[in-house]
Design an enzyme around this catalytic site. Structure first.
Site, PDB file in Angstrom:
ATOM      1  N   LYS A  13       0.856  -1.188   0.000  1.00 23.28           N
ATOM      2  CA  LYS A  13       0.000   0.000   0.000  1.00 23.28           C
ATOM      3  C   LYS A  13       0.889   1.235   0.000  1.00 23.28           C
ATOM      4  CE  LYS A  13       0.873   1.278   4.457  1.00 23.28           C
ATOM      5  NZ  LYS A  13       1.664   2.473   4.810  1.00 23.28           N
ATOM      6  N   PRO A  96       9.857  -4.118  -0.352  1.00 24.45           N
ATOM      7  CA  PRO A  96      10.979  -3.831   0.550  1.00 24.45           C
ATOM      8  C   PRO A  96      10.512  -3.696   1.996  1.00 24.45           C
ATOM      9  CG  PRO A  96      11.019  -2.377  -1.374  1.00 24.45           C
ATOM     10  CD  PRO A  96       9.694  -3.090  -1.391  1.00 24.45           C
ATOM     11  N   GLY A  98      10.835  -2.119   5.898  1.00 20.34           N
ATOM     12  CA  GLY A  98      11.180  -0.820   6.461  1.00 20.34           C
ATOM     13  C   GLY A  98      10.983   0.304   5.472  1.00 20.34           C
ATOM     14  N   ALA A  99       9.968   0.146   4.615  1.00 23.03           N
ATOM     15  CA  ALA A  99       9.772   1.097   3.518  1.00 23.03           C
ATOM     16  C   ALA A  99       8.475   1.885   3.619  1.00 23.03           C
ATOM     17  CB  ALA A  99       9.811   0.355   2.183  1.00 23.03           C
ATOM     18  N   LEU A 101       5.474   0.539   3.309  1.00 21.23           N
ATOM     19  CA  LEU A 101       4.570  -0.030   2.312  1.00 21.23           C
ATOM     20  C   LEU A 101       3.673  -1.124   2.872  1.00 21.23           C
ATOM     21  CD1 LEU A 101       7.162  -0.291  -0.602  1.00 21.23           C
ATOM     22  CD2 LEU A 101       5.446   1.502  -0.267  1.00 21.23           C
ATOM     23  N   SER A 106       0.552  -6.823   5.109  1.00 21.35           N
ATOM     24  CA  SER A 106      -0.172  -7.423   3.993  1.00 21.35           C
ATOM     25  C   SER A 106       0.022  -8.935   3.956  1.00 21.35           C
ATOM     26  CB  SER A 106       0.296  -6.796   2.679  1.00 21.35           C
ATOM     27  OG  SER A 106      -0.479  -7.255   1.595  1.00 21.35           O
ATOM     28  N   ASP A 138      -1.948  -1.886  10.923  1.00 25.20           N
ATOM     29  CA  ASP A 138      -2.283  -1.794   9.499  1.00 25.20           C
ATOM     30  C   ASP A 138      -2.927  -3.062   8.945  1.00 25.20           C
ATOM     31  OD1 ASP A 138      -1.160   0.705   9.532  1.00 25.20           O
ATOM     32  OD2 ASP A 138       0.641   0.162   8.403  1.00 25.20           O
TER      33      ASP A 138
END
Length: 284
Positions: A13, A96, A98-99, A101, A106, A138
């Protein structure tokens, strides 16, 4: 019907908007954010292991710690649903770490959905969300695959329509940004009351060039890591119509309306940044 194996995709995301409000008495922070799933995804193959009692994670391209979101999802689901069999999960990591995302979140959500399907346990959405929230703030969002305005610590999710006819470029500047560290840099005080700057639902359907969206973490992380700031500026310099850091960093993304512009930008940025991805929004 109990299935012996299931293939899953766990999409990343991006945060089109992320405003951090006050710190709660439970130690979490209230946020107002717009989450949008994108085409970049991890791939998982989940298999039943009737003679086992645990979850074994196999990752050929990345070393995962023994305590990871996949095994956590399995343990929480097993305790809630009462399953006794073990599983193995082979994962191809493309998102990746620690990005900003949400890759780990997920993965966990995909495993929860996969387990519910594989063992035909028939858990309701509210049950899956309750399990998901135990794993991470999340994770509940990733149980769906639509853009959403997310509030609270992540438990309040309102699906929204975002104009998705954009081309995207994502840059990961090889900096692992730890979320607790990012929050500490913000310095929010416990029970501090901050009002949202605006209601993001009012703008989600507009052209991205009209968005007033921002990321509360940008100022502090740009100071800490100038390379993140440079990556965002490089996206804008190369024609992005909108650019922002995602989550608590360190990846930044740019949205482009013109296909020729994004192709030219991608070829230039790929030459400078080793981890540069083309993506599409999955927000309808």
């Amino acid at each position: 019907m109990i299935k012996s194996a299931i293939s899953l995709k766990a999409h990343a995301k991006i945060n089109l908007h992320l405003e951090v409000l006050g710190k709660r008495s439970d130690g979490f922070h209230d946020i107002v954010s717009v989450f949008a799933p994108i085409s970049l995804a991890d791939e998982l193959l989940m298999q039943r292991k009737p003679d086992k009692k645990e979850c074994k994670v196999l990752s050929p391209l990345a070393e995962l710690p023994a305590e990871n979101t996949i095994t956590r999802a399995y343990e929480e689901f097993k305790n809630f649903a009462g399953i006794s069999e073990g599983i193995s999960v082979r994962i191809l990591k493309r998102i990746p770490e620690g990005a900003g995302l949400g890759g780990g979140s997920s993965d966990a959500a995909s495993v929860l959905r996969g387990l519910n399907d594989m063992f035909s346990t028939g858990l309701a959405e509210e049950d899956l969300r309750a399990i998901a929230l135990k794993i991470g703030s999340d994770v509940p969002f990733f149980l769906g695959n639509e853009a959403a305005v997310v509030r609270g610590r992540g438990e309040t999710i309102k699906r929204v329509s975002v104009f998705s006819d954009y081309f995207g470029i994502l840059i990961y500047p090889e900096i692992k940004s730890a979320t607790p560290r990012a929050y500490s840099l913000l310095g929010r005080k416990e029970s501090e009351i901050l009002n949202p700057a605006f209601n993001p639902e009012l703008f989600c359907g507009k052209d991205c060039r009209e968005w007033p969206f921002f990321n509360s973490f940008e100022d502090v992380l740009f100071t800490e890591y100038p390379a993140i700031k440079k990556a965002k500026q490089d996206l804008l310099t190369n024609g992005a119509d909108f650019a922002l850091m995602s989550g608590a960093g360190s990846s930044v993304f740019g949205l482009f309306k013109n296909e020729k512009t994004v192709k030219n930008a991608y070829s230039k940025l790929l030459a400078e940044y080793g981890r540069c991805f083309f993506f599409l929004l999955l927000a309808f």
